[in-house]
Write a protein that holds these residues in place. Sequence first.
Motif, PDB file in Angstrom:
ATOM      1  N   SER A  34     -20.202  28.121  59.578  1.00 31.64           N
ATOM      2  CA  SER A  34     -20.524  29.358  58.980  1.00 31.64           C
ATOM      3  C   SER A  34     -20.698  30.396  60.129  1.00 31.64           C
ATOM      4  CB  SER A  34     -21.897  29.086  58.223  1.00 31.64           C
ATOM      5  OG  SER A  34     -22.980  28.891  58.923  1.00 31.64           O
ATOM      6  N   GLU A  35     -20.767  31.495  59.613  1.00 29.11           N
ATOM      7  CA  GLU A  35     -20.884  32.822  60.588  1.00 29.11           C
ATOM      8  C   GLU A  35     -22.634  32.930  60.692  1.00 29.11           C
ATOM      9  OE1 GLU A  35     -19.191  36.427  60.049  1.00 29.11           O
ATOM     10  OE2 GLU A  35     -16.964  35.560  60.381  1.00 29.11           O
ATOM     11  N   LYS A  36     -22.898  32.972  61.969  1.00 26.12           N
ATOM     12  CA  LYS A  36     -24.627  33.333  62.282  1.00 26.12           C
ATOM     13  C   LYS A  36     -24.511  34.352  63.382  1.00 26.12           C
ATOM     14  CE  LYS A  36     -28.684  30.869  63.883  1.00 26.12           C
ATOM     15  NZ  LYS A  36     -29.187  29.748  64.331  1.00 26.12           N
ATOM     16  N   PHE A  45     -21.245  34.607  65.399  1.00 25.67           N
ATOM     17  CA  PHE A  45     -20.244  33.415  65.990  1.00 25.67           C
ATOM     18  C   PHE A  45     -20.380  32.411  64.872  1.00 25.67           C
ATOM     19  CE2 PHE A  45     -22.138  35.764  69.543  1.00 25.67           C
ATOM     20  CZ  PHE A  45     -21.125  35.606  70.615  1.00 25.67           C
ATOM     21  N   LEU A  46     -19.238  31.585  65.230  1.00 24.40           N
ATOM     22  CA  LEU A  46     -19.255  30.453  64.419  1.00 24.40           C
ATOM     23  C   LEU A  46     -20.267  29.516  64.610  1.00 24.40           C
ATOM     24  CD1 LEU A  46     -15.273  29.786  64.064  1.00 24.40           C
ATOM     25  CD2 LEU A  46     -16.827  30.884  62.352  1.00 24.40           C
ATOM     26  N   TYR A  47     -20.830  28.983  63.584  1.00 22.59           N
ATOM     27  CA  TYR A  47     -21.993  28.093  63.784  1.00 22.59           C
ATOM     28  C   TYR A  47     -21.683  26.648  63.256  1.00 22.59           C
ATOM     29  CZ  TYR A  47     -26.983  26.372  63.934  1.00 22.59           C
ATOM     30  OH  TYR A  47     -27.872  25.624  64.139  1.00 22.59           O
ATOM     31  N   PRO A  48     -21.774  25.841  63.886  1.00 21.39           N
ATOM     32  CA  PRO A  48     -21.193  24.589  63.509  1.00 21.39           C
ATOM     33  C   PRO A  48     -22.248  23.720  62.751  1.00 21.39           C
ATOM     34  CG  PRO A  48     -21.917  24.367  65.937  1.00 21.39           C
ATOM     35  CD  PRO A  48     -21.898  25.739  65.544  1.00 21.39           C
ATOM     36  N   ASN A 125     -23.716  20.912  70.525  1.00 24.40           N
ATOM     37  CA  ASN A 125     -24.388  22.108  70.764  1.00 24.40           C
ATOM     38  C   ASN A 125     -24.162  23.129  69.881  1.00 24.40           C
ATOM     39  OD1 ASN A 125     -25.221  24.411  72.274  1.00 24.40           O
ATOM     40  ND2 ASN A 125     -23.298  24.872  72.775  1.00 24.40           N
ATOM     41  N   ALA A 126     -25.272  23.486  68.961  1.00 22.13           N
ATOM     42  CA  ALA A 126     -24.739  24.661  67.994  1.00 22.13           C
ATOM     43  C   ALA A 126     -25.533  26.041  68.138  1.00 22.13           C
ATOM     44  CB  ALA A 126     -25.462  24.098  66.611  1.00 22.13           C
ATOM     45  N   ASP A 127     -26.343  26.023  69.353  1.00 23.06           N
ATOM     46  CA  ASP A 127     -27.074  27.298  69.426  1.00 23.06           C
ATOM     47  C   ASP A 127     -26.780  28.124  70.777  1.00 23.06           C
ATOM     48  OD1 ASP A 127     -28.659  27.290  67.042  1.00 23.06           O
ATOM     49  OD2 ASP A 127     -29.882  25.360  67.908  1.00 23.06           O
ATOM     50  N   ASP A 128     -26.255  27.342  71.712  1.00 23.65           N
ATOM     51  CA  ASP A 128     -25.918  27.865  72.960  1.00 23.65           C
ATOM     52  C   ASP A 128     -24.472  28.507  72.963  1.00 23.65           C
ATOM     53  OD1 ASP A 128     -25.525  28.946  75.371  1.00 23.65           O
ATOM     54  OD2 ASP A 128     -26.386  27.278  76.524  1.00 23.65           O
ATOM     55  N   PHE A 132     -19.641  25.304  74.708  1.00 23.67           N
ATOM     56  CA  PHE A 132     -18.719  24.690  73.695  1.00 23.67           C
ATOM     57  C   PHE A 132     -19.615  23.931  72.692  1.00 23.67           C
ATOM     58  CE2 PHE A 132     -15.625  25.808  76.487  1.00 23.67           C
ATOM     59  CZ  PHE A 132     -14.396  25.756  75.920  1.00 23.67           C
ATOM     60  N   ASN A 133     -19.258  23.680  71.619  1.00 20.26           N
ATOM     61  CA  ASN A 133     -20.065  22.847  70.432  1.00 20.26           C
ATOM     62  C   ASN A 133     -20.035  21.329  70.829  1.00 20.26           C
ATOM     63  OD1 ASN A 133     -18.286  24.606  67.633  1.00 20.26           O
ATOM     64  ND2 ASN A 133     -20.232  24.913  68.816  1.00 20.26           N
TER      65      ASN A 133
END
Length: 145
Positions: A34-36, A45-48, A125-128, A132-133
């Motif tokens: 989703s976009e966050k 950014f794309l949020y996983p 990794n979702a927040d940095d 990379f994810n």
Amino acid sequence: MKNNKILWFLLLCTFLCSAQQKVTWEDLGAVNYSEKYFSAYDSYFLYPHFEKSVKTLEGKRITISGYFLNIAPDEKIYILSKSPMASCFFCGMAGPETAIELHFTLKPKFATDELVTISGILKLNADDVEHFNYILTDCKGAIVQ
């Protein structure tokens, strides 16, 4: 006594073999985005959102094969990609789930686009947004024959 040593050796080998989990790119594809909004960058950014099957891999030593991308060796920036450099995530041909940031204990000697198998500890990794994810630490690798 000799049989005891053989038994312990076999048990140790079994443990070490099961301590790694072979993972495919399809396994890592179990993620939605989703976009966050990130105020520090004043941008979206794309949020996983990792599915449960991926979350169970976090903190475990995994093994995965892909194309080695030697992005900036002086800065220790290495990537494992599902696709070669010409059609990787950066070129807009794939999603973020098709690339893994690599952190090696020793400098790797692979060339860009070399097909390799890498093992390492998986970090989600979702927040940095500067990383990379998917991140593999304590990486070790070998060239695929």
